[in-house]
Scaffold this motif. Structure first.
Motif, PDB file in Angstrom:
ATOM      1  N   GLU A  98       0.832  -1.208   0.000  1.00 40.88           N
ATOM      2  CA  GLU A  98       0.000   0.000   0.000  1.00 40.88           C
ATOM      3  C   GLU A  98       0.865   1.257   0.000  1.00 40.88           C
ATOM      4  OE1 GLU A  98      -3.316   0.073  -0.543  1.00 40.88           O
ATOM      5  OE2 GLU A  98      -3.116  -2.099  -0.772  1.00 40.88           O
ATOM      6  N   CYS A  99       2.004   1.222   0.668  1.00 39.73           N
ATOM      7  CA  CYS A  99       2.930   2.359   0.623  1.00 39.73           C
ATOM      8  C   CYS A  99       3.423   2.574  -0.802  1.00 39.73           C
ATOM      9  CB  CYS A  99       4.106   2.130   1.572  1.00 39.73           C
ATOM     10  SG  CYS A  99       3.715   2.380   3.319  1.00 39.73           S
ATOM     11  N   PRO A 106       3.085   4.551  19.075  1.00 44.51           N
ATOM     12  CA  PRO A 106       2.168   3.827  18.189  1.00 44.51           C
ATOM     13  C   PRO A 106       1.644   4.727  17.072  1.00 44.51           C
ATOM     14  CG  PRO A 106       1.069   4.400  20.229  1.00 44.51           C
ATOM     15  CD  PRO A 106       2.504   4.813  20.390  1.00 44.51           C
ATOM     16  N   ILE A 107       1.371   4.105  15.927  1.00 46.22           N
ATOM     17  CA  ILE A 107       0.781   4.825  14.799  1.00 46.22           C
ATOM     18  C   ILE A 107      -0.727   4.601  14.790  1.00 46.22           C
ATOM     19  CG2 ILE A 107       0.709   5.057  12.283  1.00 46.22           C
ATOM     20  CD1 ILE A 107       3.627   3.989  12.290  1.00 46.22           C
ATOM     21  N   LEU A 148      -4.926   4.032   7.096  1.00 43.94           N
ATOM     22  CA  LEU A 148      -4.584   5.094   8.041  1.00 43.94           C
ATOM     23  C   LEU A 148      -3.079   5.118   8.300  1.00 43.94           C
ATOM     24  CD1 LEU A 148      -5.430   7.339   9.986  1.00 43.94           C
ATOM     25  CD2 LEU A 148      -5.874   5.550  11.708  1.00 43.94           C
ATOM     26  N   ALA A 149      -2.484   3.954   8.463  1.00 41.95           N
ATOM     27  CA  ALA A 149      -1.037   3.883   8.684  1.00 41.95           C
ATOM     28  C   ALA A 149      -0.280   4.488   7.510  1.00 41.95           C
ATOM     29  CB  ALA A 149      -0.608   2.432   8.905  1.00 41.95           C
ATOM     30  N   VAL A 150      -0.695   4.168   6.294  1.00 38.50           N
ATOM     31  CA  VAL A 150      -0.026   4.707   5.102  1.00 38.50           C
ATOM     32  C   VAL A 150      -0.114   6.232   5.082  1.00 38.50           C
ATOM     33  CG1 VAL A 150      -0.092   4.818   2.574  1.00 38.50           C
ATOM     34  CG2 VAL A 150      -0.283   2.613   3.738  1.00 38.50           C
ATOM     35  N   ARG A 151      -1.262   6.784   5.410  1.00 40.29           N
ATOM     36  CA  ARG A 151      -1.409   8.252   5.437  1.00 40.29           C
ATOM     37  C   ARG A 151      -0.457   8.877   6.445  1.00 40.29           C
ATOM     38  NH1 ARG A 151      -6.905   6.984   5.008  1.00 40.29           N
ATOM     39  NH2 ARG A 151      -7.316   7.523   7.179  1.00 40.29           N
ATOM     40  N   HIS A 152      -0.366   8.289   7.636  1.00 42.39           N
ATOM     41  CA  HIS A 152       0.542   8.825   8.662  1.00 42.39           C
ATOM     42  C   HIS A 152       2.003   8.695   8.232  1.00 42.39           C
ATOM     43  CE1 HIS A 152      -2.405   9.789  11.682  1.00 42.39           C
ATOM     44  NE2 HIS A 152      -2.895   8.549  11.672  1.00 42.39           N
ATOM     45  N   ILE A 153       2.357   7.560   7.674  1.00 39.83           N
ATOM     46  CA  ILE A 153       3.736   7.317   7.241  1.00 39.83           C
ATOM     47  C   ILE A 153       4.109   8.284   6.121  1.00 39.83           C
ATOM     48  CG2 ILE A 153       5.285   5.647   6.148  1.00 39.83           C
ATOM     49  CD1 ILE A 153       3.532   3.456   7.653  1.00 39.83           C
ATOM     50  N   ALA A 154       3.225   8.447   5.150  1.00 40.92           N
ATOM     51  CA  ALA A 154       3.492   9.367   4.042  1.00 40.92           C
ATOM     52  C   ALA A 154       3.685  10.787   4.549  1.00 40.92           C
ATOM     53  CB  ALA A 154       2.361   9.307   3.018  1.00 40.92           C
ATOM     54  N   HIS A 155       2.912  11.176   5.532  1.00 40.31           N
ATOM     55  CA  HIS A 155       3.030  12.520   6.100  1.00 40.31           C
ATOM     56  C   HIS A 155       4.419  12.734   6.709  1.00 40.31           C
ATOM     57  CE1 HIS A 155       1.755  16.246   7.942  1.00 40.31           C
ATOM     58  NE2 HIS A 155       2.275  15.829   9.073  1.00 40.31           N
ATOM     59  N   VAL A 156       4.996  11.696   7.281  1.00 46.36           N
ATOM     60  CA  VAL A 156       6.318  11.805   7.920  1.00 46.36           C
ATOM     61  C   VAL A 156       7.460  11.709   6.907  1.00 46.36           C
ATOM     62  CG1 VAL A 156       7.914  10.655   9.517  1.00 46.36           C
ATOM     63  CG2 VAL A 156       5.549  11.053  10.187  1.00 46.36           C
TER      64      VAL A 156
END
Length: 93
Positions: free
Chosen positions: A19-20, A68-69, A77-85
């Motif tokens: 997904e990433c 935690p993410i 949701l995890a992908v959105r947070h990771i992409a933001h970082v």
């Protein structure tokens, strides 16, 4: 998705990496519980995401610094947070 064994965790890690990649990030599965993510070969921003339970035995995604993410089953949701970082807008891409 019910998490029944270590194989399920590896499946989640693989799905997170896939997904990433779909949103333009570079993702490499490092182990059955870890994935390395960056904004691409020339990005200085990278992160190693781990999948393991929290104190309440809920399987979660975790940042390398121990925060935690989100729930491991919440891959979008995890992908959105990771992409933001790792790929902030106007940032290090």
């Amino acid at each position: 998705m019910a998490i029944n064994d270590r194989g399920d965790v590896h499946t989640l890690v693989t799905r997170l990496a896939e997904e990433c990649e779909k949103v333009g990030l570079t993702a490499t599965v490092l182990s059955p519980t870890r994935v390395h993510v960056s904004a691409g070969a020339h990005s200085r921003l990278t992160e190693t995401i781990r999948c393991h339970p929290d104190a309440d035995e809920e399987l979660m995604w975790w940042w390398s610094w121990g925060e935690p993410i989100c729930l491991a089953t919440s891959i979008d949701l995890a992908v959105r947070h990771i992409a933001h970082v790792v790929a902030p807008r106007g940032g290090d891409r």
